[in-house]
Design a protein around this motif. Structure first.
Motif, short mmCIF file in Angstrom:
data_model
loop_
_atom_site.label_atom_id
_atom_site.label_comp_id
_atom_site.label_asym_id
_atom_site.label_seq_id
_atom_site.Cartn_x
_atom_site.Cartn_y
_atom_site.Cartn_z
N PHE A 20 0.46 -0.82 -0.29
CA PHE A 20 -0.04 -0.35 -0.14
C PHE A 20 0.68 1.32 -0.20
N TRP A 21 1.82 1.55 0.72
CA TRP A 21 2.54 2.34 1.00
C TRP A 21 3.54 2.95 0.01
N THR A 22 4.16 2.15 -1.01
CA THR A 22 4.76 2.24 -1.30
C THR A 22 3.93 2.50 -2.62
N ARG A 23 3.23 2.89 -3.20
CA ARG A 23 1.99 3.20 -3.83
C ARG A 23 1.54 4.47 -3.69
N VAL A 24 2.02 5.35 -2.53
CA VAL A 24 1.52 6.51 -1.99
C VAL A 24 2.62 7.84 -1.99
N GLY A 29 3.59 16.69 1.52
CA GLY A 29 3.09 16.75 2.92
C GLY A 29 1.80 16.45 4.11
N GLU A 30 1.77 16.40 5.59
CA GLU A 30 0.65 16.04 6.01
C GLU A 30 -0.55 16.75 5.89
N GLU A 31 -0.64 17.84 6.28
CA GLU A 31 -1.98 18.12 6.14
C GLU A 31 -2.34 18.13 4.75
N GLY A 32 -1.50 17.66 3.43
CA GLY A 32 -2.26 17.52 2.06
C GLY A 32 -2.76 16.57 1.67
N CYS A 33 -3.17 16.49 0.61
CA CYS A 33 -3.48 15.48 -0.37
C CYS A 33 -2.40 14.01 0.08
N TRP A 34 -3.24 13.06 -0.18
CA TRP A 34 -1.91 11.86 0.16
C TRP A 34 -2.54 10.98 -1.40
N LEU A 35 -2.00 10.57 -2.88
CA LEU A 35 -2.65 10.75 -3.68
C LEU A 35 -2.73 9.17 -4.04
N TRP A 36 -2.90 8.47 -4.07
CA TRP A 36 -3.16 6.89 -4.43
C TRP A 36 -2.05 6.78 -6.27
N LEU A 37 -1.47 6.03 -6.18
CA LEU A 37 -0.62 5.78 -7.39
C LEU A 37 -0.66 4.71 -8.13
N GLY A 38 -2.30 4.07 -7.67
CA GLY A 38 -1.55 2.64 -8.14
C GLY A 38 -3.57 2.05 -9.18
N ARG A 49 -5.98 -4.92 -3.88
CA ARG A 49 -5.95 -6.41 -3.36
C ARG A 49 -5.65 -7.18 -2.31
N ARG A 50 -6.46 -6.84 -1.50
CA ARG A 50 -5.89 -7.86 0.30
C ARG A 50 -5.17 -8.77 0.58
N ASP A 51 -4.50 -9.12 1.24
CA ASP A 51 -3.44 -10.55 1.43
C ASP A 51 -4.90 -11.50 1.53
N THR A 63 -10.97 -1.10 -1.66
CA THR A 63 -10.74 0.50 -2.01
C THR A 63 -9.29 0.67 -0.25
N THR A 64 -8.72 1.51 -1.93
CA THR A 64 -7.19 2.09 -0.97
C THR A 64 -8.23 2.73 0.00
#
Length: 173
Positions: A20-24, A29-38, A49-51, A63-64
């Motif tokens: 998950f976190w490798t695709r974000v 910054g902390e207050e901005g939108c963290w965008l999903w890249l996957g 996909r879940r485990d 959904t992410t």
């Protein structure tokens, strides 16, 4: 042949959190939108996909923004939605997410002016010009509801809803 480090990492099962976190993108910054890249669902909400559980070969898709909530804040109570404060479907920053019921999520959408209205609704059968003409004819007393319904190929109830502004409220006559 000696396998490269990347190939070894690819073969190694990575946890949901790691995948998950490798695709974000957290560059806002902390207050901005963290965008999903996957991967996304129809170009909007992120998905991953879940485990796999039990005898599943592949985990179920999720959904992410829901996964982000679970990874940062814990389980989501049954029947609850994970809603966005920022209205950005690809955002996974848990500071931008809140739990709400389906009704609360719809009320939030409507309050922010994001609900489909008029001909932008997927169920609309009339165009704005037709609705305006119907209102003018009704105001002038020139047509009966059933005549207008037959002419426009909609129900009498639809014409009544237009007349009493239960639908197409946003449109002036």
């Amino acid at each position: 042949m000696i396998a490269t480090e990347t190939e070894i990492q690819r073969r190694k099962k990575r946890s949901l959190a790691e995948r998950f976190w490798t695709r974000v993108d957290t560059s806002a910054g902390e207050e901005g939108c963290w965008l999903w890249l996957g991967s996304t669902l129809r170009g909007r909400y992120g998905q991953i996909r879940r485990d796999p559980e039990g005898r599943e070969l592949r985990g179920k898709k999720a959904t992410t923004h829901r996964v982000a909530w679970e990874l940062t804040r814990g389980p989501i109570p049954a029947g609850m939605h994970v809603c966005h404060l920022c209205d950005n479907p690809r955002c996974v920053n848990s500071k931008h997410l809140w739990l709400g019921t389906h009704a609360e999520n719809l009320a939030d959408m409507k309050a922010k002016g994001r609900a489909a209205r008029g001909d932008s609704s997927g169920t609309a059968r009339l165009k704005p010009a037709q609705v305006q003409a119907i209102r003018k004819l009704l105001a002038a007393g020139r047509c009966h509801l059933t005549d207008l319904a037959q002419l426009t190929n909609v129900s009498v109830g639809t014409i009544e809803n237009i007349k009493y502004r239960k639908s197409w409220r946003h449109l002036d006559a």
